[in-house]
Design an enzyme around this catalytic site. Sequence first.
Site, PDB file in Angstrom:
ATOM      1  N   SER A 136      41.257  30.912   9.620  1.00  0.00           N
ATOM      2  CA  SER A 136      39.938  30.297   9.725  1.00  0.00           C
ATOM      3  C   SER A 136      40.011  28.823   9.313  1.00  0.00           C
ATOM      4  O   SER A 136      40.824  28.073   9.841  1.00  0.00           O
ATOM      5  CB  SER A 136      38.931  31.088   8.882  1.00  0.00           C
ATOM      6  OG  SER A 136      37.613  30.672   9.147  1.00  0.00           O
TER       7      SER A 136
ATOM      8  N   ASP B 242      38.172  34.925  15.005  1.00  0.00           N
ATOM      9  CA  ASP B 242      38.586  34.500  13.666  1.00  0.00           C
ATOM     10  C   ASP B 242      39.790  35.257  13.111  1.00  0.00           C
ATOM     11  O   ASP B 242      39.839  36.481  13.137  1.00  0.00           O
ATOM     12  CB  ASP B 242      37.381  34.686  12.739  1.00  0.00           C
ATOM     13  CG  ASP B 242      37.636  34.241  11.307  1.00  0.00           C
ATOM     14  OD1 ASP B 242      38.638  33.555  11.071  1.00  0.00           O
ATOM     15  OD2 ASP B 242      36.808  34.567  10.449  1.00  0.00           O
TER      16      ASP B 242
END
Length: 387
Positions: A77, A216
Amino acid sequence: MATTKSFLILIVMILATTSSTFASLEEMVTVLSIDGGGIKGIIPGTILEFLEGQLQKMDNNADARLADYFDVIGGTSTGGLLTAMITTPNENNRPFAAANEIVPFYFEHGPHIFNSSTGQFFGPKYDGKYLMQVLQEKLGETRVHQALTEVAISSFDIKTNKPVIFTKSNLAKSPELDAKMYDICYSTAAAPIYFPPHHFVTHTSNGATYEFNLVDGGVATVGDPALLSLSVATRLAQEDPAFSSIKSLDYKQMLLLSLGTGTNSEFDKTYTAEEAAKWGPLRWMLAIQQMTNAASSYMTDYYISTVFQARHSQNNYLRVQENALTGTTTEMDDASEANMELLVQVGETLLKKPVSKDSPETYEEALKRFAKLLSNRKKLRANKASY
């Protein structure tokens, strides 16, 4: 005479031990891992600025960069974004961003990344267009193989239902993973609920085309990529001739620095059973994501700490994490200037805090200790290469 002989034996033993210590340090695999957490990436950004500054002072080199000292840098991320910033080369084949440019990056671009709300109830909170724009602008056409050190950036393919790990060392077996860094960075940051998934294709030299449908990286690593980074480092130690003396899972020759983006003393948010009894599916989905991220971070740290302690190498692992975030600082998408200033303060204050309740050593002191090891190892390798 006997005393002289004993003294000589002692000297030989000391020299042998010293030589062994330096050899061990020279071949030590160094790993940096950076958690996910959106705008909270300002916290590890502050820590990285301090660490790089210490390395520059120790080596008397203002151009020293983190990529010069770590064999593996991994992130998920926002941690994946930081990984790219400090490993992607510029036109001079040096990292395009120094560590002291990370926090200003968030201040300049964070409000735009977390401002383009779609306004839709069904769909992601943000459209991701500005994020992609700035990634393309900063990272250009750079691909994984061009990274200045080994990287480990995670994502998750929702079409194949499998994690995708982008590393340099795996390209020989999986050339399709040599994607553009901006595609990788958007993918690892495409947190469900917040940003749309990312679709792109890569083409290999034999003409094959590969499709990716990614979200993600926290879905694959649950926010803390330390175990992933350590796994990549272990494989590197087994395959790279420079680390020929390192045995599989020999954590005595691993140096791991893991940076968190902060959490609450228990979870990002706390609830009572009475509150939760009234929740519907959507509210539970949000809460479960928060709880899973927090719990996983604790368990990953617990596991790694246990392994290093079992190998009598506890000083080779440092987890830098603030466990007492409050108010807006717990939010991954609050990019207001006031909140970002608070996050900087969190990082600066964290440096002065003790590493644990049982140790008087502060994070600042521990990072200086790590910096000294990194600096000495780099010098030993440079000396060996000059022969």
